[in-house]
Design a protein around this motif. Structure first.
Motif, PDB file in Angstrom:
ATOM      1  N   LEU A   7      73.234  75.621  58.282  1.00 52.08           N
ATOM      2  CA  LEU A   7      73.319  74.734  59.438  1.00 52.08           C
ATOM      3  C   LEU A   7      72.172  73.733  59.484  1.00 52.08           C
ATOM      4  CD1 LEU A   7      75.664  76.548  60.384  1.00 52.08           C
ATOM      5  CD2 LEU A   7      74.746  76.360  62.694  1.00 52.08           C
ATOM      6  N   VAL A   8      70.961  74.156  59.150  1.00 57.70           N
ATOM      7  CA  VAL A   8      69.854  73.198  59.238  1.00 57.70           C
ATOM      8  C   VAL A   8      69.899  72.191  58.089  1.00 57.70           C
ATOM      9  CG1 VAL A   8      68.370  74.714  60.592  1.00 57.70           C
ATOM     10  CG2 VAL A   8      68.214  74.783  58.100  1.00 57.70           C
ATOM     11  N   ILE A   9      70.442  72.567  56.950  1.00 62.00           N
ATOM     12  CA  ILE A   9      70.633  71.584  55.877  1.00 62.00           C
ATOM     13  C   ILE A   9      71.610  70.509  56.351  1.00 62.00           C
ATOM     14  CG2 ILE A   9      71.666  71.225  53.592  1.00 62.00           C
ATOM     15  CD1 ILE A   9      70.472  73.947  52.796  1.00 62.00           C
ATOM     16  N   ARG A  10      72.701  70.936  56.980  1.00 57.25           N
ATOM     17  CA  ARG A  10      73.658  69.957  57.510  1.00 57.25           C
ATOM     18  C   ARG A  10      73.039  69.154  58.653  1.00 57.25           C
ATOM     19  NH1 ARG A  10      77.435  74.529  56.946  1.00 57.25           N
ATOM     20  NH2 ARG A  10      78.713  74.169  55.100  1.00 57.25           N
ATOM     21  N   ALA A  11      72.187  69.793  59.452  1.00 61.97           N
ATOM     22  CA  ALA A  11      71.530  69.074  60.538  1.00 61.97           C
ATOM     23  C   ALA A  11      70.677  67.931  59.995  1.00 61.97           C
ATOM     24  CB  ALA A  11      70.672  70.033  61.364  1.00 61.97           C
ATOM     25  N   VAL A  12      69.917  68.205  58.961  1.00 64.84           N
ATOM     26  CA  VAL A  12      69.090  67.155  58.364  1.00 64.84           C
ATOM     27  C   VAL A  12      69.980  66.045  57.807  1.00 64.84           C
ATOM     28  CG1 VAL A  12      67.470  66.630  56.490  1.00 64.84           C
ATOM     29  CG2 VAL A  12      67.138  68.678  57.898  1.00 64.84           C
ATOM     30  N   LYS A  13      71.086  66.410  57.191  1.00 68.22           N
ATOM     31  CA  LYS A  13      72.019  65.400  56.675  1.00 68.22           C
ATOM     32  C   LYS A  13      72.490  64.473  57.790  1.00 68.22           C
ATOM     33  CE  LYS A  13      76.351  66.402  56.238  1.00 68.22           C
ATOM     34  NZ  LYS A  13      77.661  66.948  55.806  1.00 68.22           N
ATOM     35  N   PHE A  14      72.911  65.042  58.923  1.00 69.82           N
ATOM     36  CA  PHE A  14      73.416  64.208  60.011  1.00 69.82           C
ATOM     37  C   PHE A  14      72.300  63.397  60.660  1.00 69.82           C
ATOM     38  CE2 PHE A  14      76.903  67.491  60.160  1.00 69.82           C
ATOM     39  CZ  PHE A  14      77.896  66.621  59.729  1.00 69.82           C
ATOM     40  N   LEU A  15      71.132  63.982  60.813  1.00 66.40           N
ATOM     41  CA  LEU A  15      70.031  63.244  61.438  1.00 66.40           C
ATOM     42  C   LEU A  15      69.632  62.038  60.587  1.00 66.40           C
ATOM     43  CD1 LEU A  15      67.884  66.232  62.757  1.00 66.40           C
ATOM     44  CD2 LEU A  15      69.204  64.584  64.113  1.00 66.40           C
ATOM     45  N   VAL A  16      69.638  62.198  59.270  1.00 65.48           N
ATOM     46  CA  VAL A  16      69.346  61.062  58.380  1.00 65.48           C
ATOM     47  C   VAL A  16      70.446  60.006  58.507  1.00 65.48           C
ATOM     48  CG1 VAL A  16      69.196  60.354  55.966  1.00 65.48           C
ATOM     49  CG2 VAL A  16      67.970  62.386  56.743  1.00 65.48           C
ATOM     50  N   ARG A  17      71.688  60.451  58.539  1.00 65.00           N
ATOM     51  CA  ARG A  17      72.818  59.521  58.575  1.00 65.00           C
ATOM     52  C   ARG A  17      72.876  58.749  59.881  1.00 65.00           C
ATOM     53  NH1 ARG A  17      78.619  62.141  57.678  1.00 65.00           N
ATOM     54  NH2 ARG A  17      77.601  62.703  55.689  1.00 65.00           N
ATOM     55  N   TRP A  18      72.513  59.414  60.991  1.00 70.94           N
ATOM     56  CA  TRP A  18      72.672  58.786  62.300  1.00 70.94           C
ATOM     57  C   TRP A  18      71.425  58.080  62.810  1.00 70.94           C
ATOM     58  CZ3 TRP A  18      75.093  63.841  64.655  1.00 70.94           C
ATOM     59  CH2 TRP A  18      76.369  64.031  64.116  1.00 70.94           C
ATOM     60  N   GLU A  19      70.359  58.040  62.024  1.00 68.25           N
ATOM     61  CA  GLU A  19      69.106  57.493  62.529  1.00 68.25           C
ATOM     62  C   GLU A  19      69.231  56.032  62.955  1.00 68.25           C
ATOM     63  OE1 GLU A  19      65.998  57.434  59.683  1.00 68.25           O
ATOM     64  OE2 GLU A  19      67.192  56.520  58.093  1.00 68.25           O
ATOM     65  N   THR A  20      70.149  55.277  62.331  1.00 65.07           N
ATOM     66  CA  THR A  20      70.299  53.866  62.685  1.00 65.07           C
ATOM     67  C   THR A  20      71.018  53.673  64.014  1.00 65.07           C
ATOM     68  OG1 THR A  20      72.370  53.743  61.427  1.00 65.07           O
ATOM     69  CG2 THR A  20      70.328  53.175  60.262  1.00 65.07           C
ATOM     70  N   GLU A  21      71.651  54.726  64.538  1.00 67.67           N
ATOM     71  CA  GLU A  21      72.398  54.605  65.793  1.00 67.67           C
ATOM     72  C   GLU A  21      71.539  54.876  67.013  1.00 67.67           C
ATOM     73  OE1 GLU A  21      75.973  56.913  65.747  1.00 67.67           O
ATOM     74  OE2 GLU A  21      76.315  56.543  63.621  1.00 67.67           O
ATOM     75  N   GLY A  22      70.293  55.216  66.807  1.00 66.38           N
ATOM     76  CA  GLY A  22      69.418  55.529  67.924  1.00 66.38           C
ATOM     77  C   GLY A  22      69.000  56.987  67.897  1.00 66.38           C
ATOM     78  N   PRO A  23      68.077  57.372  68.772  1.00 70.26           N
ATOM     79  CA  PRO A  23      67.579  58.752  68.788  1.00 70.26           C
ATOM     80  C   PRO A  23      68.708  59.754  69.046  1.00 70.26           C
ATOM     81  CG  PRO A  23      66.236  57.309  70.180  1.00 70.26           C
ATOM     82  CD  PRO A  23      67.458  56.530  69.807  1.00 70.26           C
ATOM     83  N   VAL A  24      68.679  60.846  68.284  1.00 67.43           N
ATOM     84  CA  VAL A  24      69.641  61.925  68.457  1.00 67.43           C
ATOM     85  C   VAL A  24      68.990  63.025  69.295  1.00 67.43           C
ATOM     86  CG1 VAL A  24      71.067  63.638  67.273  1.00 67.43           C
ATOM     87  CG2 VAL A  24      70.704  61.394  66.236  1.00 67.43           C
ATOM     88  N   ASP A  25      69.711  63.530  70.272  1.00 67.31           N
ATOM     89  CA  ASP A  25      69.192  64.595  71.130  1.00 67.31           C
ATOM     90  C   ASP A  25      69.235  65.916  70.358  1.00 67.31           C
ATOM     91  OD1 ASP A  25      68.626  66.512  73.040  1.00 67.31           O
ATOM     92  OD2 ASP A  25      69.916  65.636  74.581  1.00 67.31           O
ATOM     93  N   THR A  26      68.065  66.427  70.005  1.00 64.13           N
ATOM     94  CA  THR A  26      67.973  67.684  69.244  1.00 64.13           C
ATOM     95  C   THR A  26      67.279  68.789  70.036  1.00 64.13           C
ATOM     96  OG1 THR A  26      65.882  66.984  68.216  1.00 64.13           O
ATOM     97  CG2 THR A  26      67.911  66.452  67.031  1.00 64.13           C
TER      98      THR A  26
END
Length: 392
Positions: free
Chosen positions: A305-324
């Protein structure tokens, strides 16, 4: 005005204006109606077979060189909890007479968990239809015949994963990287039905279906192609020490990695299904909220799950801060040496984790991976240190 978008669900507010320029129509009022399985409908979770309550389906791989078929599926009941492998019990072709809930899976959820697509966006049904019929997409020739064949057999089929998430985020077709399906069909029966649909379609005779016994994912692939055209896995079912699927939407939502990935889309009735109750609200947060749906204590699952979390956080960084915030609160409970705990499971578990890391993040610079992992706490930071060292 109220409407149900011809879905048979409870009334909802009239949908917003069309924003895509195609003149998408508003909802039209209809009477609510609960759909039910017919007397010859397929077996589902909650049915009673030979006095035992059905939980789901396992799978026994066929002999090498033979196709996956319904005879490879295994019926799982509460009596099988704790078993090391699926029992040699076939899945009945139709549900037996007797007690059981004959409503379809989405009618077993609270009304708030099933939303007519046009309530989210008047343009959403047309966007999904365009996605599935996109002639440039690899899945264009296979989705319609497979979906038709599966539904004629009495089963349900939904869009899952990134396709539902991205279209609900009002991102364009280009944001959908692959197509994942889920449904009520056991793995072997799905492979059988998909193969039947492809054989009947003269344009897709060169395609093949295959079930992975380790995950119960059924892929449709073309000869010589490196990536599948379509992937299917039945609804997630927990409680067994071997791969299993079921037909319960709420149980499935708890097996997904994150709430925003647990949202399903019924592309026949054009319904959005948020069985967790959290997917749509988390998707509406600016930049999205990455909230874990599966709170497993298993170190392998946590690492995945945390490997996938890092994948999504990298991918979505251009859309603005992600609530984690909830994600970080969960990872704060992790032991310091996650990598060591996985290695303690044996080399196979560690190699599978390395393969997932490569699949998700091979193209992401190591320093960016480290920075994002560090933001999720010391245990995730340490895990990525080990993973990044082991890939060199």
């Amino acid at each position: 005005m109220t409407c149900t978008d011809d879905t048979g669900n409870a009334p909802v507010a009239e949908s917003a204006e069309c924003r895509c320029g195609r003149g998408c129509p508003p909802c039209s009022p209809t009477a609510a109606e609960i759909e039910r399985r017919g007397p010859q409908g397929p077996v589902m979770t909650g049915d009673v077979v030979d006095g035992a309550s059905v939980l789901g389906f396992g799978y026994e791989p066929p002999e090498e060189g033979t196709p996956s078929e319904a005879r490879n599926d295994r019926l799982l009941t509460r009596r099988d909890l704790g078993s090391a492998s699926p029992p040699p019990r076939p899945v009945p072709a139709a549900r037996p007479p007797g007690p059981g809930d004959d409503r379809l899976p989405h009618h077993r959820l609270p009304d708030t968990a099933v939303v007519p697509a046009a309530r989210r966006s008047r343009c959403l049904p047309a966007a999904v239809r365009d996605l599935l019929a996109d002639g440039s997409a690899p899945w264009a020739t296979v989705v319609e015949p497979i979906a038709r064949t599966v539904r004629e057999a009495g089963h349900e089929l939904w869009l899952a994963g990134g396709a539902s998430r991205e279209l609900l985020s009002e991102h364009g077709r280009e944001a959908v990287r692959d197509l994942d399906l889920t449904g009520t069909v056991p793995a072997g029966r799905y492979a059988e039905l998909a193969g039947q649909a492809l054989e009947e379609d003269g344009e897709t005779y060169e395609l093949r279906t295959r079930v992975s016994p380790d995950s119960l994912v059924c892929t449709v692939s073309g000869i010589g192609l490196s990536t599948p055209l379509l992937e299917y896995r039945g609804l997630g079912q927990d409680g067994f020490d071997f791969p299993a699927t079921g037909t319960d939407l709420a149980t499935d939502s708890r097996q997904r990695d994150f709430t925003v990935n647990s949202i399903l889309y019924d592309f026949e009735r054009h319904l959005v299904i948020d069985a967790s109750g959290r997917g749509l609200p988390d998707l509406a947060v600016p930049g999205r909220a990455l909230t874990p749906a599966n709170r497993s204590s298993d170190p392998v699952v946590r690492c995945q799950l945390v490997i996938r979390a890092v994948k999504f956080l990298v991918r979505w960084e251009t859309e603005g801060p992600v609530d984690t915030r909830e994600l970080r609160a969960w990872t704060a409970e992790f032991p310091d040496d996650l990598a060591g705990e996985v290695r303690g499971r044996g080399d196979a578990s560690w190699q599978q984790l390395r393969a997932l890391h490569h699949e998700c993040l091979a193209q992401v610079p190591a320093d960016l991976q480290s920075a994002v992992a560090r933001s999720l706490g010391p245990s995730v930071d340490q895990l990525f240190e080990v993973l990044l060292r082991s890939r060199t």
